[in-house]
Design an enzyme around this catalytic site. Structure first.
Site, short mmCIF file in Angstrom:
data_model
loop_
_atom_site.label_atom_id
_atom_site.label_comp_id
_atom_site.label_asym_id
_atom_site.label_seq_id
_atom_site.Cartn_x
_atom_site.Cartn_y
_atom_site.Cartn_z
N GLN A 78 -111.12 47.53 -50.12
CA GLN A 78 -111.91 47.66 -51.02
C GLN A 78 -113.34 46.85 -50.87
O GLN A 78 -113.35 45.72 -51.15
CB GLN A 78 -111.51 47.51 -52.47
CG GLN A 78 -112.25 47.93 -53.75
CD GLN A 78 -111.89 47.41 -54.98
OE1 GLN A 78 -111.18 46.30 -55.09
NE2 GLN A 78 -112.09 48.13 -56.05
N HIS A 349 -76.79 6.10 -43.89
CA HIS A 349 -77.79 5.03 -44.35
C HIS A 349 -79.00 5.13 -43.20
O HIS A 349 -78.90 4.95 -42.20
CB HIS A 349 -77.49 3.63 -44.27
CG HIS A 349 -76.03 3.20 -44.86
ND1 HIS A 349 -75.62 3.40 -46.17
CD2 HIS A 349 -74.79 3.33 -44.16
CE1 HIS A 349 -74.26 3.30 -46.37
NE2 HIS A 349 -73.77 3.19 -45.06
N ASN A 363 -69.76 9.20 -36.23
CA ASN A 363 -70.25 8.23 -37.35
C ASN A 363 -71.54 7.61 -36.71
O ASN A 363 -71.51 7.11 -35.64
CB ASN A 363 -69.30 7.19 -37.61
CG ASN A 363 -69.89 6.38 -38.76
OD1 ASN A 363 -69.45 6.64 -39.94
ND2 ASN A 363 -70.56 5.38 -38.57
#
Length: 448
Positions: A78, A349, A363
């Site tokens: 437009q 952690h 781990n």
């Protein structure tokens, strides 16, 4: 209404000056998706067979978003902002191609549901030429009014052009409109601009249709659903409304949100059954969570997939490309990115796992870091199933730790570690008996 073709025209050419932003208004996000994305997704769910989007001059960023969401959409520009009807006619080429139904809506109305679009469209199948969506706001000031007579919609009057009696009407125009495809172009082409603003109002379609002896009706929606977003305040209000919807849907689907008002979801968040989400958790886009997952407080997830039985947090951050298989444990202050962690593995952690693959039951001890970036490129780390990485270890990628291998505490691993091997990469401890006593004595001598 799958038997009827539907052309959707989305108006996305507004400048959004009240947003005070360099970003186009319709690209601001609600629940992790642009407002434009929400609207296009709703129209697709409502059965759109063709999509046309009208954008402002030079807005290639908006056009790119359209094509990302609906690749076959037609994008029109437009060039002048002369009103809503003028904007719809910018998509003339799409209108000329025809459709049973034409639906016009706005890209800054992100909360509208597909069901409501179906409700708005339904009168067209029954023979109406025009259907407008209305609502009753707490304060109608500023809204156009829907003037009705029985079941018929007589007119939509913009407030600046409304009489005192019309301003007393509380049934207001939501802006969304459906038009019968057979009449749409003819009606739109006859809309004039003889009004207080000198603009071409889409709302005039009602009176033009009635003058042709055609029917116009109004459908009704909740005020929250049709709320437009024109400012940062309204953006926050829309976010609050959608977050409540998403939270209710998640809980209805079997997830527990311990403090729902503190959990923030994205529009595409998937939560399985018996998921528990503790307070203060944020789900960015692209998160899928399987059944029986526990997400502790203060976690942030984005672009991550969690299989059943995973536990994460508190204070975990899962970044895009994270895949956690069943039973994985991610603990506090752990960050993952582009990482696949297989079943039963633990990163409990203070760790960073990026551009990595971690095998089942491995781990990773506290402080494990995958060093994946050298300032120029990213490199991968492979950790085999059952491997054990000691605390405070740095794995300098590209590197592989084999299945069942051990890495000693405090190691800096720069070479591959074979399966079932032990790698120690730190200086040997040296103990000097009595050294501290002699040091203190030397330091305590008077300076002379």
């Amino acid at each position: 209404m799958s038997d009827r073709s539907l052309l959707v025209v989305v108006l996305a050419a507004g400048e959004g000056t009240r947003m005070a932003s360099r970003l186009p208004k319709v690209l601001h996000k609600v629940a992790g998706r642009t407002m434009l994305h929400h609207v296009l997704a709703a129209t697709r769910a409502a059965g759109a067979t063709r999509t046309a989007v009208v954008v402002g001059p030079g807005r290639e960023d908006v056009a790119a978003e359209v094509r990302k969401i609906v690749p076959d959409a037609e994008v029109f520009e437009q060039t002048e902002r002369l009103g809503t009807a003028h904007a719809v006619l910018a998509a003339r080429a799409a209108l000329e191609n025809g459709a049973d139904d034409v639906l016009v809506l706005y890209a800054d109305t992100p909360l509208v549901r597909p069901e409501t679009l179906g409700l708005l469209r339904a009168p067209l199948k029954a023979g109406a030429a025009v259907a407008a969506l209305g609502f009753e706001p707490a304060d109608p000031t500023g809204y156009g009014r829907l003037v009705t007579a029985g079941d018929e919609l007589v007119a939509i009057r913009e407030e600046k052009d409304a009489s005192a009696a019309e301003k007393a009407i509380r049934f207001c125009n939501a802006g969304l409109m459906a038009l019968a495809g057979a009449h749409a172009l003819s009606i739109l082409e006859r809309i004039g601009n003889a009004n207080a603003k000198g603009e071409y109002y889409l709302t005039d379609a009602v009176e033009i249709a009635r003058a042709d002896g055609l029917s116009a009706v109004a459908a009704r929606a909740d005020a929250d659903e049709v709320a437009g977003v024109n400012s940062r305040v309204q953006l926050a209000e829309a976010e609050a409304i959608l977050q409540r919807r998403l939270r209710l849907a998640a809980m209805a689907g079997g997830a527990t949100l311990v403090a729902p008002e503190t959990v923030f979801l994205s529009a595409d968040t998937v939560l399985g059954r018996d998921v528990i989400v503790e307070p203060h958790v944020v789900f960015g886009p692209g998160v899928s969570v399987g059944d029986d997952v526990v997400i502790h407080s203060f976690c942030h997830l984005e672009g991550a997939r969690l299989e059943s039985g995973v536990t994460i947090g508190p204070y975990a951050r899962l970044r895009p490309g994270t895949q956690l298989d069943s039973g994985v444990r991610i603990g506090n202050f752990v960050e993952t990115k582009a990482a696949h962690i297989e079943s039963g593995a633990k990163v409990n952690h203070l760790s960073y796992v990026g551009d990595a693959h971690v095998g089942a039951d491995a781990n990773l001890g506290a402080g494990t870091i995958t060093c994946n970036y050298d300032g120029f490129g990213k490199y991968r780390t492979e950790i085999g199933a059952g491997a054990f990485i000691g605390v405070n270890s740095a794995l300098v990628a590209p590197v592989t730790v084999g299945k069942g291998a051990f890495v000693g505490t405090g190691a800096v691993i720069t070479s591959d570690v074979p399966e079932d091997a032990l790698a120690i990469a730190r200086s040997r401890q040296v103990v000097k008996e009595g050294w501290a006593k002699a040091f203190r004595a030397a330091r305590s001598k008077p300076k002379g």
